[in-house]
Write an enzyme that holds these catalytic residues in place. Structure first.
Site, short mmCIF file in Angstrom:
data_model
loop_
_atom_site.label_atom_id
_atom_site.label_comp_id
_atom_site.label_asym_id
_atom_site.label_seq_id
_atom_site.Cartn_x
_atom_site.Cartn_y
_atom_site.Cartn_z
N ILE A 11 0.73 -1.06 0.02
CA ILE A 11 0.03 -0.15 0.05
C ILE A 11 0.91 1.52 0.15
CG2 ILE A 11 -0.28 -0.01 2.50
CD1 ILE A 11 -3.58 1.04 2.03
N GLN A 14 3.91 2.72 -5.71
CA GLN A 14 2.23 4.11 -6.32
C GLN A 14 1.50 3.42 -6.82
OE1 GLN A 14 3.91 5.35 -10.31
NE2 GLN A 14 2.74 2.80 -10.84
N SER A 129 3.19 -9.62 -14.52
CA SER A 129 3.87 -8.65 -15.08
C SER A 129 4.42 -8.48 -16.01
CB SER A 129 4.76 -7.74 -14.28
OG SER A 129 6.39 -7.62 -15.65
N GLU A 131 6.94 -7.99 -17.67
CA GLU A 131 8.26 -8.10 -18.15
C GLU A 131 8.56 -9.44 -17.65
OE1 GLU A 131 10.57 -6.22 -17.77
OE2 GLU A 131 12.27 -7.69 -16.88
N TYR A 153 13.44 -11.05 -11.54
CA TYR A 153 12.22 -10.14 -11.22
C TYR A 153 11.30 -10.98 -11.75
CZ TYR A 153 8.61 -7.62 -11.09
OH TYR A 153 6.65 -6.44 -11.47
P1 NAP Z 1 6.58 -0.12 -5.61
O1 NAP Z 1 5.94 1.39 -6.57
O2 NAP Z 1 7.98 -0.62 -5.43
O3 NAP Z 1 5.86 -0.72 -3.89
C1 NAP Z 1 5.84 -1.95 -3.93
C2 NAP Z 1 5.71 -1.93 -2.79
O4 NAP Z 1 5.62 -3.36 -1.65
C3 NAP Z 1 6.03 -1.15 -1.62
O5 NAP Z 1 5.05 -0.87 -0.55
C4 NAP Z 1 6.59 -1.67 -0.50
O6 NAP Z 1 6.74 -1.42 0.84
C5 NAP Z 1 6.25 -2.95 -0.47
N1 NAP Z 1 7.05 -4.57 0.09
C6 NAP Z 1 7.71 -4.61 -0.74
N2 NAP Z 1 8.76 -5.80 -0.25
C7 NAP Z 1 7.76 -6.08 1.07
C8 NAP Z 1 8.09 -6.79 2.39
N3 NAP Z 1 8.50 -8.22 1.63
N4 NAP Z 1 6.59 -7.26 2.65
C9 NAP Z 1 5.74 -6.63 2.83
N5 NAP Z 1 5.49 -5.49 1.29
C10 NAP Z 1 7.03 -5.42 1.05
O7 NAP Z 1 5.70 -1.06 -6.94
P2 NAP Z 1 4.05 -0.65 -7.69
O8 NAP Z 1 4.89 -0.10 -8.61
O9 NAP Z 1 3.41 -0.10 -6.84
O10 NAP Z 1 3.84 -1.67 -8.41
C11 NAP Z 1 2.48 -2.50 -7.69
C12 NAP Z 1 2.66 -4.05 -8.33
O11 NAP Z 1 3.03 -4.09 -9.14
C13 NAP Z 1 4.64 -4.63 -7.18
O12 NAP Z 1 4.18 -5.77 -7.56
C14 NAP Z 1 4.76 -4.59 -9.29
O13 NAP Z 1 6.72 -5.81 -9.35
C15 NAP Z 1 4.12 -4.81 -10.07
N6 NAP Z 1 4.27 -4.26 -11.67
C16 NAP Z 1 4.49 -3.35 -11.43
C17 NAP Z 1 4.41 -2.86 -12.78
C18 NAP Z 1 4.55 -1.27 -13.06
O14 NAP Z 1 4.66 -0.81 -13.95
N7 NAP Z 1 4.71 -0.18 -11.64
C19 NAP Z 1 3.89 -3.58 -13.97
C20 NAP Z 1 3.70 -5.01 -13.63
C21 NAP Z 1 3.63 -4.87 -12.54
P3 NAP Z 1 7.76 -0.84 1.00
O15 NAP Z 1 7.00 1.12 0.95
O16 NAP Z 1 8.10 -0.07 2.79
O17 NAP Z 1 9.48 -0.91 0.11
N1 GDD Z 2 16.13 2.04 -14.26
C1 GDD Z 2 16.19 2.77 -15.42
N2 GDD Z 2 17.30 3.64 -15.60
N3 GDD Z 2 16.67 2.21 -16.67
C2 GDD Z 2 16.64 2.67 -16.89
C3 GDD Z 2 17.35 4.25 -18.15
C4 GDD Z 2 18.09 4.07 -16.02
O1 GDD Z 2 18.82 4.76 -15.84
N4 GDD Z 2 18.13 3.70 -18.68
C5 GDD Z 2 17.95 3.12 -19.24
N5 GDD Z 2 16.81 2.17 -18.54
C6 GDD Z 2 15.63 1.72 -19.47
C7 GDD Z 2 15.97 -0.20 -18.94
O2 GDD Z 2 17.12 -0.66 -19.43
C8 GDD Z 2 14.47 -0.67 -19.80
O3 GDD Z 2 14.54 -1.00 -20.79
C9 GDD Z 2 14.21 0.24 -19.44
O4 GDD Z 2 14.20 1.56 -19.25
C10 GDD Z 2 12.56 0.46 -17.75
O5 GDD Z 2 12.85 0.55 -17.39
P1 GDD Z 2 12.85 0.84 -15.61
O6 GDD Z 2 12.17 1.57 -15.82
O7 GDD Z 2 13.70 -0.15 -15.15
O8 GDD Z 2 11.56 -0.39 -16.19
P2 GDD Z 2 11.13 -2.22 -15.86
O9 GDD Z 2 10.34 -1.75 -17.70
O10 GDD Z 2 12.40 -2.86 -15.87
O11 GDD Z 2 9.92 -2.56 -14.63
C11 GDD Z 2 8.89 -2.14 -14.47
O12 GDD Z 2 7.88 -2.61 -15.75
C12 GDD Z 2 7.40 -4.22 -15.29
C13 GDD Z 2 6.80 -4.05 -16.38
O13 GDD Z 2 7.11 -4.38 -17.50
C14 GDD Z 2 8.20 -2.15 -13.03
O14 GDD Z 2 7.62 -1.22 -12.54
C15 GDD Z 2 8.93 -3.63 -13.33
O15 GDD Z 2 8.34 -3.53 -11.09
C16 GDD Z 2 7.07 -4.41 -13.31
O16 GDD Z 2 6.81 -5.26 -13.38
#
Ligand code: NAP
Ligand code: GDD
Length: 329
Positions: A11, A14, A129, A131, A153
């Site tokens: 919670i 993001q 995801s 990913e 991951y």
């Molecule tokens: P985020 O901002 O990194 O939030 C992750 C959350 O997980 C935080 O509240 C964190 O708590 C909590 N957490 C981490 N380790 C924990 C543990 N051991 N026990 C309990 N809570 C824990 O991620 P998000 O972007 O909101 O994404 C939410 C979910 O969707 C994640 O599972 C992510 O992998 C998945 N997802 C995200 C995306 C995307 O683009 N954003 C896309 C596909 C899937 P703290 O605040 O204490 O660190």
């Molecule tokens: N973080 C980061 N930092 N990424 C970079 C950078 C940099 O300086 N420069 C280039 N990138 C490229 C990464 O190599 C990757 O290809 C892309 O930007 C996106 O990186 P992130 O924003 O870190 O996200 P992600 O795609 O690896 O993962 C996110 O999306 C997934 C869903 O497809 C996360 O939110 C995952 O939790 C989520 O599952």
């Protein structure tokens, strides 16, 4: 009040913050799992930013601690459980593969077990995801596209994904996977590329920084807005039959294009400021993601509402505002 109670893991992240806001708007009593941290000042910063911190009931717990999860499940008795907690930063998963497997993979099974043992009628959402598509097997990815994880991951998420399917089929649980493509917002963690860019652009515009160091500028992602995507999570749990859904915009853009939009928004040229630093490259890259969310459109009535240009503008403006008012997030 709808009379419904929801429990959100993750919670403080993001999506957790936006989902909590959305569910409060639907009249839910919202409960969240909070892992203990010594840095109490940063806990709940996103909930505060959305001005909902006082309206959430928080419970101490960690995804790695099954007994604690069972206790919370018994105390809250939620009708809906959203498992959003994870070690979610892909790059870190190579440095911490075991932690990522424990939290992102096994942690999902802990919460599935807690539901099964303490509250089996609850509807369950797993944050799967895009990913998991990794080395893509089809140019446009749907629920039918085979997975090919390219990071610890993604491998952990794939395990959690299939365990969710398995619990649905084995125990008749209402368990659904949302295969969400990248979604961003002003509440995105600063380590992810979009927020790193918008924060960097704002700092450069305000004269606080000159250069922005990035990794692979050619990587392409299907980027949407987190506020739109949390609605899809909720819609999945309102269906009579649990299922898995791709959630995406259907448009892909490179990191370079995202940068161009962000620099252009403040009247700057990215070429004058962006430098490539190989420290930000990954051992294995996901080159391109592009989702097909037709199933979600047909069955959930869901579609992305925010364009990439609108998303970039909102993020840059939020970072400019934060930096000028010295807020920290
Ligand atoms: P985020 O901002 O990194 O939030 C992750 C959350 O997980 C935080 O509240 C964190 O708590 C909590 N957490 C981490 N380790 C924990 C543990 N051991 N026990 C309990 N809570 C824990 O991620 P998000 O972007 O909101 O994404 C939410 C979910 O969707 C994640 O599972 C992510 O992998 C998945 N997802 C995200 C995306 C995307 O683009 N954003 C896309 C596909 C899937 P703290 O605040 O204490 O660190
Ligand atoms: N973080 C980061 N930092 N990424 C970079 C950078 C940099 O300086 N420069 C280039 N990138 C490229 C990464 O190599 C990757 O290809 C892309 O930007 C996106 O990186 P992130 O924003 O870190 O996200 P992600 O795609 O690896 O993962 C996110 O999306 C997934 C869903 O497809 C996360 O939110 C995952 O939790 C989520 O599952």
């Amino acid at each position: 009040m709808s009379g419904k109670r929801a429990l959100i893991t993750g919670i403080t992240g993001q999506d957790g913050a936006y989902l909590a806001q959305f569910l409060l708007g639907q009249g839910y009593e919202v409960h969240g799992l909070l892992r203990r941290s010594a840095s109490a000042d940063v806990i709940g910063a996103r909930l505060k930013w959305l001005k909902i911190d006082g309206r959430i009931i928080l419970h101490d717990g960690n995804l790695t601690d099954l007994s604690g999860l069972i206790r919370v499940m018994k105390d809250v008795q939620p009708q809906e459980v959203y498992n959003l907690a994870a070690q979610s930063f892909v790059k870190s998963s190579w440095q911490q593969p075991l932690l990522t497997g424990t939290v992102t993979g096994l942690g999902a099974v802990n919460i599935l077990e807690a539901v099964r043992l303490a509250n089996p009628e609850a509807r369950f959402y797993q944050a799967s995801s895009s990913e998991m598509f990794g080395l893509i097997q089809e140019p446009i990815q749907s629920e039918k596209t085979p997975f090919y994880p390219r990071s610890p991951y993604a491998a952990a998420k794939l395990y959690a994904h299939w365990m969710t399917v398995n619990y649905r089929e084995s125990f008749d649980m209402h368990a659904s996977n949302g295969i969400l493509f990248n979604h961003e917002s002003p509440l995105r963690g600063i380590e992810f590329v979009t927020r790193k860019i918008t924060d960097g652009v704002a700092r450069i515009k305000l004269g606080l920084q000159e250069k922005l160091s990035l990794g692979n500028l050619d990587a392409k992602r299907d980027w949407g807005h987190a506020r739109d995507y949390v609605k899809a999570m909720w819609l999945m749990l309102q269906q009579e039959v649990p299922d898995d859904y791709v959630i995406a915009t259907g448009r892909t853009a490179s990191v370079r294009e995202f940068c161009q939009f962000a620099f252009n928004h403040v009247g700057l040229n990215m070429e004058d400021h962006v430098v490539v630093d190989e420290r930000f490259l990954r051992p294995a890259e996901v080159d391109i993601l592009l989702g097909n969310a037709e199933k979600a459109k047909a069955k959930l009535g869901w579609a992305a509402e925010t364009t990439l240009e609108e998303l970039v503008a909102e993020m840059v403006e939020a970072d400019l505002q934060r930096l000028t008012s010295q807020e920290h997030l």
